[in-house]
Scaffold this motif. Sequence first.
Motif, PDB file in Angstrom:
ATOM      1  N   GLY A   1     -28.559  24.086  41.996  1.00 49.73           N
ATOM      2  CA  GLY A   1     -29.883  23.509  41.767  1.00 49.73           C
ATOM      3  C   GLY A   1     -29.928  22.647  40.514  1.00 49.73           C
ATOM      4  N   ASN A   2     -28.763  22.402  39.944  1.00 50.40           N
ATOM      5  CA  ASN A   2     -28.669  21.584  38.740  1.00 50.40           C
ATOM      6  C   ASN A   2     -27.799  20.364  39.059  1.00 50.40           C
ATOM      7  OD1 ASN A   2     -27.102  20.682  36.317  1.00 50.40           O
ATOM      8  ND2 ASN A   2     -28.494  22.096  35.285  1.00 50.40           N
ATOM      9  N   ALA A   3     -28.362  19.181  38.918  1.00 49.45           N
ATOM     10  CA  ALA A   3     -27.667  17.955  39.330  1.00 49.45           C
ATOM     11  C   ALA A   3     -26.354  17.764  38.572  1.00 49.45           C
ATOM     12  CB  ALA A   3     -28.581  16.754  39.141  1.00 49.45           C
ATOM     13  N   ASP A   4     -26.322  18.143  37.286  1.00 47.61           N
ATOM     14  CA  ASP A   4     -25.091  17.953  36.500  1.00 47.61           C
ATOM     15  C   ASP A   4     -23.969  18.853  37.018  1.00 47.61           C
ATOM     16  OD1 ASP A   4     -26.378  16.119  34.929  1.00 47.61           O
ATOM     17  OD2 ASP A   4     -26.896  17.563  33.355  1.00 47.61           O
ATOM     18  N   ASP A   5     -24.310  20.111  37.333  1.00 48.80           N
ATOM     19  CA  ASP A   5     -23.292  21.038  37.861  1.00 48.80           C
ATOM     20  C   ASP A   5     -22.746  20.522  39.199  1.00 48.80           C
ATOM     21  OD1 ASP A   5     -23.875  22.591  35.692  1.00 48.80           O
ATOM     22  OD2 ASP A   5     -24.335  24.422  36.816  1.00 48.80           O
ATOM     23  N   VAL A   6     -23.644  20.042  40.042  1.00 44.63           N
ATOM     24  CA  VAL A   6     -23.194  19.550  41.352  1.00 44.63           C
ATOM     25  C   VAL A   6     -22.321  18.301  41.147  1.00 44.63           C
ATOM     26  CG1 VAL A   6     -23.928  18.737  43.634  1.00 44.63           C
ATOM     27  CG2 VAL A   6     -25.218  20.539  42.487  1.00 44.63           C
ATOM     28  N   GLY A   7     -22.694  17.489  40.169  1.00 41.23           N
ATOM     29  CA  GLY A   7     -21.875  16.311  39.839  1.00 41.23           C
ATOM     30  C   GLY A   7     -20.475  16.727  39.411  1.00 41.23           C
ATOM     31  N   MET A   8     -20.385  17.771  38.577  1.00 40.03           N
ATOM     32  CA  MET A   8     -19.062  18.245  38.124  1.00 40.03           C
ATOM     33  C   MET A   8     -18.238  18.772  39.289  1.00 40.03           C
ATOM     34  SD  MET A   8     -19.242  20.069  34.456  1.00 40.03           S
ATOM     35  CE  MET A   8     -20.774  20.929  34.623  1.00 40.03           C
ATOM     36  N   LEU A   9     -18.912  19.468  40.201  1.00 39.96           N
ATOM     37  CA  LEU A   9     -18.221  19.984  41.390  1.00 39.96           C
ATOM     38  C   LEU A   9     -17.616  18.820  42.187  1.00 39.96           C
ATOM     39  CD1 LEU A   9     -17.586  22.045  43.710  1.00 39.96           C
ATOM     40  CD2 LEU A   9     -19.942  21.718  44.480  1.00 39.96           C
ATOM     41  N   PHE A  10     -18.414  17.790  42.424  1.00 40.14           N
ATOM     42  CA  PHE A  10     -17.942  16.695  43.277  1.00 40.14           C
ATOM     43  C   PHE A  10     -16.865  15.833  42.601  1.00 40.14           C
ATOM     44  CE2 PHE A  10     -19.761  16.451  47.499  1.00 40.14           C
ATOM     45  CZ  PHE A  10     -20.681  17.483  47.462  1.00 40.14           C
ATOM     46  N   GLN A  11     -16.762  15.942  41.275  1.00 37.24           N
ATOM     47  CA  GLN A  11     -15.645  15.245  40.619  1.00 37.24           C
ATOM     48  C   GLN A  11     -14.314  15.800  41.095  1.00 37.24           C
ATOM     49  OE1 GLN A  11     -16.240  15.422  36.377  1.00 37.24           O
ATOM     50  NE2 GLN A  11     -17.914  13.941  36.468  1.00 37.24           N
ATOM     51  N   ARG A  12     -14.338  17.028  41.611  1.00 37.66           N
ATOM     52  CA  ARG A  12     -13.100  17.667  42.094  1.00 37.66           C
ATOM     53  C   ARG A  12     -12.909  17.495  43.595  1.00 37.66           C
ATOM     54  NH1 ARG A  12     -13.295  23.347  38.790  1.00 37.66           N
ATOM     55  NH2 ARG A  12     -14.116  22.459  36.888  1.00 37.66           N
ATOM     56  N   ILE A  13     -13.846  16.814  44.255  1.00 32.13           N
ATOM     57  CA  ILE A  13     -13.782  16.702  45.720  1.00 32.13           C
ATOM     58  C   ILE A  13     -13.540  15.240  46.122  1.00 32.13           C
ATOM     59  CG2 ILE A  13     -15.043  17.128  47.885  1.00 32.13           C
ATOM     60  CD1 ILE A  13     -16.607  19.307  46.534  1.00 32.13           C
TER      61      ILE A  13
END
Length: 240
Positions: A64-76
């Motif tokens: 639910g936090n845009a920054d965390d999801v952004g960090m996740l997708f940096q690995r995808i």
Amino acid sequence: MTTKYALVTGASRGIGKAVAEALAIEGYHLYLTCLHSGDTLIAYAHELSEKYGISCLPFVGDMGNADDVGMLFQRIPDLDVLVNNAGISYVGLLSEMSPEDWRNIMSTNLDSVFYASRLAVPLMLRKHSGKIINISSVWGNVGASMEVAYSASKGGMNSLTKALAKELAPSNIQVNAIACGVIDTDMNCHLSIEEKESLRQEIPCDYICAPSEAAQMVISLLHAPAYLTGQVITLDGGWT
Ligand code: NAD
């Protein structure tokens, strides 16, 4: 065999955990997330990769936090399937709910779907294929007393599913939701044995659904024709 990648949010337990195993059996390489149970998720990712010979990357963060999801997708770098499963419930009267609790439900259950989908879609557009599956609830269809915020978040998820499906159908990306009834997970651990029993009696199928059965529904959607999109499929044993 082509290499396929799937992301399941909220995969440390419950439905997400079962979906992760079902995808591993199908040969998907996995990205799994959870909010707090990092050690559990890391151990599970290890177990799945050993058992099924897939790669499995665990990620701890707030969907639910845009920054965390952004960090996740940096690995995808590549993604075929997104299962938006992370969610929380809140039981209580609306008039006694704080704005913070409302925001927490909305960010976890609905904002998260926006954050993950907006970053998954460009990866899928590149391949001209993809599936987004949102884990919703029957309360998003019909509403529940004492669960107004939860119902609203899942109702929003259902509308997001229908709208995004229209936006992405020309790009061969299917978006569907599964509106679950009662699934036997920790989300329902506040229910007493008597309450669970009386719920069971209300369900025509005469049992409370196992997470593995919800996971089976996800896999069915992956194998469904591309023409099936924008649907909210109710999986509730005939309950609602
Ligand atoms: P659960 O509580 O067993 O598991 C929830 C998972 O979501 C956990 O892995 C948790 O770490 C993760 N999570 C929670 N908040 C998060 C956040 N902010 N960021 C990242 N991860 C987060 O619940 P469950 O029953 O497996 O529920 C999964 C989904 O199914 C939810 O969206 C829920 O609303 C939906 N659902 C469940 C039922 C049911 O009866 N269990 C019914 C209808 C819909």
